[in-house]
Design a protein around this motif. Structure first.
Motif, PDB file in Angstrom:
ATOM      1  N   ALA A 173       0.838  -1.192   0.000  1.00  0.00           N
ATOM      2  CA  ALA A 173       0.000   0.000   0.000  1.00  0.00           C
ATOM      3  C   ALA A 173       0.876   1.247   0.000  1.00  0.00           C
ATOM      4  CB  ALA A 173      -0.911  -0.006   1.226  1.00  0.00           C
ATOM      5  N   GLY A 174       0.489   2.239  -0.802  1.00  0.00           N
ATOM      6  CA  GLY A 174       1.239   3.481  -0.875  1.00  0.00           C
ATOM      7  C   GLY A 174       2.350   3.476  -1.900  1.00  0.00           C
ATOM      8  N   HIS A 175       2.442   2.409  -2.709  1.00  0.00           N
ATOM      9  CA  HIS A 175       3.442   2.321  -3.764  1.00  0.00           C
ATOM     10  C   HIS A 175       2.732   2.097  -5.100  1.00  0.00           C
ATOM     11  CE1 HIS A 175       7.003   1.979  -1.054  1.00  0.00           C
ATOM     12  NE2 HIS A 175       6.060   1.580  -0.210  1.00  0.00           N
ATOM     13  N   SER A 176       3.378   2.502  -6.195  1.00  0.00           N
ATOM     14  CA  SER A 176       2.755   2.374  -7.512  1.00  0.00           C
ATOM     15  C   SER A 176       3.270   1.132  -8.234  1.00  0.00           C
ATOM     16  CB  SER A 176       3.047   3.614  -8.357  1.00  0.00           C
ATOM     17  OG  SER A 176       4.426   3.719  -8.673  1.00  0.00           O
ATOM     18  N   HIS A 177       2.453   0.644  -9.175  1.00  0.00           N
ATOM     19  CA  HIS A 177       2.877  -0.502  -9.979  1.00  0.00           C
ATOM     20  C   HIS A 177       2.147  -0.518 -11.311  1.00  0.00           C
ATOM     21  CE1 HIS A 177      -0.437  -3.657  -8.863  1.00  0.00           C
ATOM     22  NE2 HIS A 177      -0.917  -2.433  -8.741  1.00  0.00           N
ATOM     23  N   GLY A 178       2.682  -1.321 -12.248  1.00  0.00           N
ATOM     24  CA  GLY A 178       2.095  -1.511 -13.564  1.00  0.00           C
ATOM     25  C   GLY A 178       2.719  -2.734 -14.210  1.00  0.00           C
ATOM     26  N   ILE A 179       2.205  -3.118 -15.363  1.00  0.00           N
ATOM     27  CA  ILE A 179       2.730  -4.276 -16.090  1.00  0.00           C
ATOM     28  C   ILE A 179       2.502  -4.055 -17.573  1.00  0.00           C
ATOM     29  CG2 ILE A 179       0.562  -5.585 -15.894  1.00  0.00           C
ATOM     30  CD1 ILE A 179       2.260  -8.128 -15.587  1.00  0.00           C
ATOM     31  N   TYR A 180       3.426  -4.575 -18.401  1.00  0.00           N
ATOM     32  CA  TYR A 180       3.328  -4.408 -19.851  1.00  0.00           C
ATOM     33  C   TYR A 180       3.858  -5.673 -20.524  1.00  0.00           C
ATOM     34  CZ  TYR A 180       4.310  -2.651 -24.561  1.00  0.00           C
ATOM     35  OH  TYR A 180       4.360  -2.478 -25.924  1.00  0.00           O
TER      36      TYR A 180
END
Length: 303
Positions: free
Chosen positions: A124-131
């Protein structure tokens, strides 16, 4: 007269309540509780959290699956050139898992390639993504656990296409590698020798999310009956076929199934096919106090 009227009124009230009581739905059976992966029911979504391309996915389990702050388990496919844009969760934690192929995972703006089966937890409080930069679809899972049952997200408008890559991930990762498993004889009083590993421990998460285990049950082996009053679990079947016994009911399970186990429910597993029953286990404690007690109970003793 007053007593007669009161008795009559009570009789009418009970008579009126009887149909309502009779219509109370029965609790779902174990077979009805088990979720099955069905690509035919996926929905196609584009620009998920501002990401590139499109993906197909659906919900296996939702907020009602467990009595802890488990929010959902999603299953889907990330198409070539598709992904999920960078975004924050401030009151919940999330983990993307790929079951095959490879994908670019981003945590807090740092990106690395992970080869499946693998994943990356995001506190919680951190960003993420995937490609997915490859030419092949990637089979994908998403697990979300919160401080409450409420989901939150804040999009950054960053699809992470063409992001610079770190050769070594600068973030925590999940590896579901069979070579890392260790033998356990008669696990929980079961039969034979199974293979097990705690892939992620409680210190990885800030919510009541407590662990992710990797479990392999060979043909003819089983995991015995076990009850945890302060820990709920989800068993996602990565491969093979078997049975789950929950309390007094038994049902068949196979690859792509998800089995929710509520607080205090007794569960046991056995392999029925010719291939090992392989599962990923998600453990979510009743609350943070229960998680702290779990940490103390499972911490290695210092000599």
């Amino acid at each position: 007269m007053t007593r007669s009227l009161t008795a009559a009124a009570l009789a009418l009230a009970l008579a009126g309540a009887a149909p309502a009581l009779a219509q109370t739905p029965a609790a779902p059976s174990l077979a009805e509780r088990i979720a099955h992966t069905d690509p035919g029911k996926y929905r196609t979504s584009s620009s998920v959290h501002g990401g590139a391309g499109s993906m197909d996915f659906g919900s296996l389990l939702g907020t009602d699956a467990l009595d802890t702050n488990f929010i959902f388990l999603h299953r889907g496919v990330i198409h070539p050139g598709g992904g999920i844009g960078a975004h924050f969760h401030n009151d919940c934690e999330e983990m993307f898992v790929i079951l095959d192929g490879e994908a670019q995972f981003t945590i807090d703006g740092r990106t690395s390639v992970l080869k499946g089966p693998a994943g990356a937890p995001t506190q919680a409080g951190h960003s993420h993504g995937i490609y997915n930069p490859t030419g092949k679809p990637v089979q994908w899972l998403n697990i979300n656990v919160g401080m409450t049952k409420v989901y939150d997200a804040f999009d950054l408008g960053d699809p992470r296409v063409g992001a610079p890559l770190d050769p070594i991930p600068n973030f925590m990762t999940l590896r579901l590698d069979r070579a890392l498993l260790r033998p356990v004889e008669r696990m929980k009083g079961g039969q034979g020798t199974v293979q097990h590993r705690r892939a992620l421990g409680p210190s990885v998460f800030r919510t009541a999310w407590s662990y992710v285990d990797h479990l392999l049950v060979p043909p003819g082996a089983s995991v015995g009956r076990d009850v945890q009053t302060d820990m709920s679990e989800v068993y996602y079947v990565m491969g093979g076929e078997g049975t789950v016994t929950l309390n007094r009911q038994t049902a068949a399970i196979r690859a792509g199934d998800a089995v929710p186990v509520r607080l205090g429910e007794a569960k046991a597993f056995a392999t029925t096919g010719s291939a090992p029953l392989e599962m990923m286990v998600i453990g979510v404690a009743k609350d943070l106090d229960a998680k702290r007690a779990f940490i103390q109970a499972t911490a290695p003793r210092r000599r």
